[in-house]
Design a protein around this motif. Structure first.
Motif, PDB file in Angstrom:
ATOM      1  N   VAL A  57      39.231  73.792  37.259  1.00  7.25           N
ATOM      2  CA  VAL A  57      40.207  74.749  36.720  1.00  7.25           C
ATOM      3  C   VAL A  57      41.255  73.940  35.955  1.00  7.25           C
ATOM      4  N   ILE A  58      41.554  74.387  34.738  1.00  6.33           N
ATOM      5  CA  ILE A  58      42.556  73.718  33.909  1.00  6.33           C
ATOM      6  C   ILE A  58      43.772  74.616  33.749  1.00  6.33           C
ATOM      7  N   GLN A  80      47.832  76.520  24.185  1.00  4.75           N
ATOM      8  CA  GLN A  80      46.495  77.094  24.044  1.00  4.75           C
ATOM      9  C   GLN A  80      45.523  76.164  23.314  1.00  4.75           C
ATOM     10  N   MET A  81      45.991  75.532  22.239  1.00  3.54           N
ATOM     11  CA  MET A  81      45.113  74.674  21.457  1.00  3.54           C
ATOM     12  C   MET A  81      44.644  73.472  22.285  1.00  3.54           C
ATOM     13  N   LEU A  82      45.579  72.856  22.994  1.00  9.77           N
ATOM     14  CA  LEU A  82      45.240  71.708  23.828  1.00  9.77           C
ATOM     15  C   LEU A  82      44.308  72.119  24.963  1.00  9.77           C
ATOM     16  N   ARG A  83      44.599  73.259  25.568  1.00  9.84           N
ATOM     17  CA  ARG A  83      43.763  73.755  26.671  1.00  9.84           C
ATOM     18  C   ARG A  83      42.333  74.004  26.194  1.00  9.84           C
ATOM     19  N   GLY A  84      42.217  74.628  25.021  1.00 10.77           N
ATOM     20  CA  GLY A  84      40.900  74.918  24.470  1.00 10.77           C
ATOM     21  C   GLY A  84      40.138  73.654  24.108  1.00 10.77           C
ATOM     22  N   ALA A  85      40.850  72.692  23.513  1.00 13.13           N
ATOM     23  CA  ALA A  85      40.198  71.434  23.121  1.00 13.13           C
ATOM     24  C   ALA A  85      39.735  70.664  24.352  1.00 13.13           C
ATOM     25  N   LEU A  86      40.584  70.622  25.362  1.00 13.75           N
ATOM     26  CA  LEU A  86      40.250  69.919  26.593  1.00 13.75           C
ATOM     27  C   LEU A  86      39.028  70.548  27.263  1.00 13.75           C
ATOM     28  N   THR A  87      39.011  71.865  27.295  1.00 13.33           N
ATOM     29  CA  THR A  87      37.879  72.582  27.891  1.00 13.33           C
ATOM     30  C   THR A  87      36.591  72.273  27.137  1.00 13.33           C
ATOM     31  N   SER A  88      36.640  72.347  25.811  1.00 13.01           N
ATOM     32  CA  SER A  88      35.450  72.091  24.989  1.00 13.01           C
ATOM     33  C   SER A  88      34.911  70.682  25.209  1.00 13.01           C
ATOM     34  N   VAL A 145      48.581  63.569  45.452  1.00 15.18           N
ATOM     35  CA  VAL A 145      47.623  64.034  44.450  1.00 15.18           C
ATOM     36  C   VAL A 145      46.623  62.915  44.173  1.00 15.18           C
ATOM     37  N   GLU A 146      45.422  63.313  43.759  1.00 14.24           N
ATOM     38  CA  GLU A 146      44.375  62.311  43.557  1.00 14.24           C
ATOM     39  C   GLU A 146      44.467  61.625  42.197  1.00 14.24           C
ATOM     40  N   GLY A 147      45.045  62.330  41.209  1.00  9.16           N
ATOM     41  CA  GLY A 147      45.134  61.735  39.883  1.00  9.16           C
ATOM     42  C   GLY A 147      46.443  62.076  39.203  1.00  9.16           C
ATOM     43  N   TYR A 148      46.966  61.128  38.413  1.00  7.08           N
ATOM     44  CA  TYR A 148      48.206  61.366  37.670  1.00  7.08           C
ATOM     45  C   TYR A 148      48.067  60.620  36.348  1.00  7.08           C
ATOM     46  N   LEU A 149      47.872  61.371  35.267  1.00  7.03           N
ATOM     47  CA  LEU A 149      47.555  60.767  33.973  1.00  7.03           C
ATOM     48  C   LEU A 149      48.489  61.253  32.873  1.00  7.03           C
ATOM     49  N   LEU A 150      48.705  60.399  31.894  1.00  9.64           N
ATOM     50  CA  LEU A 150      49.433  60.796  30.696  1.00  9.64           C
ATOM     51  C   LEU A 150      48.487  61.547  29.760  1.00  9.64           C
ATOM     52  N   LYS A 151      49.039  62.507  29.030  1.00 12.86           N
ATOM     53  CA  LYS A 151      48.202  63.327  28.147  1.00 12.86           C
ATOM     54  C   LYS A 151      47.610  62.557  26.973  1.00 12.86           C
ATOM     55  N   ASP A 152      48.231  61.437  26.616  1.00 14.02           N
ATOM     56  CA  ASP A 152      47.712  60.714  25.454  1.00 14.02           C
ATOM     57  C   ASP A 152      46.592  59.732  25.815  1.00 14.02           C
TER      58      ASP A 152
END
Length: 201
Positions: free
Chosen positions: A5-6, A11-19, A98-105
């Protein structure tokens, strides 16, 4: 199959990440959410293996969602993604284990690898975030002072904060005054900005 689940409000980032994640043979995005409440509903409904939470989603933050998951002992693994290396956020995430903690870039390959690692019971954290944790400042605010500042950030007046927390207006003013002094600023607005920047509220 790793079910995900994301939660991401852009919206654009969410869609790109999902794809991009859907291109992986062993990963399936079972739901997307644009705010924290929808994320919790999706996690409760789909019971994913991993939830990827943006830290600054509306209604409930990613950390508040993570806290709810831990409190109710839901089994999904939690990965926090953020734009900012704020030590206060990282400390809260660490406290929640939490199991993971990452920067978006980070590259998508890093995220995919991190997903597989957390499924293998490993913990993953961006190197830049580790540096931020090492240099973190202790939060000088008490829980009540943080609570008062959070309500002030939401636009509540001193009287409204007093009603919300069942305090007198004088007590609320004292908490605000102490918070302003601790932040070493000259107004509640600047105290909110500084505390938020450091991840303390």
């Amino acid at each position: 199959m790793i079910r995900i689940v994301i939660a991401e409000d852009q919206q654009m980032l969410r869609g790109a990440l999902t794809s991009l994640l859907q291109l992986e043979e062993d990963i399936q995005v079972v739901a997307q959410a644009s705010d924290g409440k929808d994320a919790l509903d999706a996690i409760a409904c789909h019971q994913p293996d991993v939830c990827i939470l943006d830290i600054e989603i509306p209604v409930m933050t990613g950390l508040e969602v993570a806290e709810h998951i831990r409190r109710h002992q839901w089994p999904c693994r939690i990965m926090i993604v953020t734009t900012f290396a704020r030590p206060g956020y990282l400390q809260k995430a660490t406290d929640l284990q939490v199991e993971g903690y990452l920067l978006k870039d980070e590259p998508i390959e890093t995220l995919v690898g991190a997903i597989r690692k957390v499924m293998n019971k490993e913990k993953v954290i961006s190197p830049e975030l580790m540096t931020a944790l090492f240099h973190r400042e202790e939060n000088p605010l008490t829980e009540r002072e943080q609570e008062v500042l959070r309500l002030a950030k939401e636009g509540q007046s001193t009287r409204q904060i007093a009603q919300t927390l069942f305090l007198t207006t004088g007590t609320v003013r004292n908490y605000l005054s102490t918070a302003i002094q601790k932040m070493e600023v000259d107004s509640r607005h600047h105290a909110i900005v500084k505390a938020e920047k450091k991840g303390w509220i």
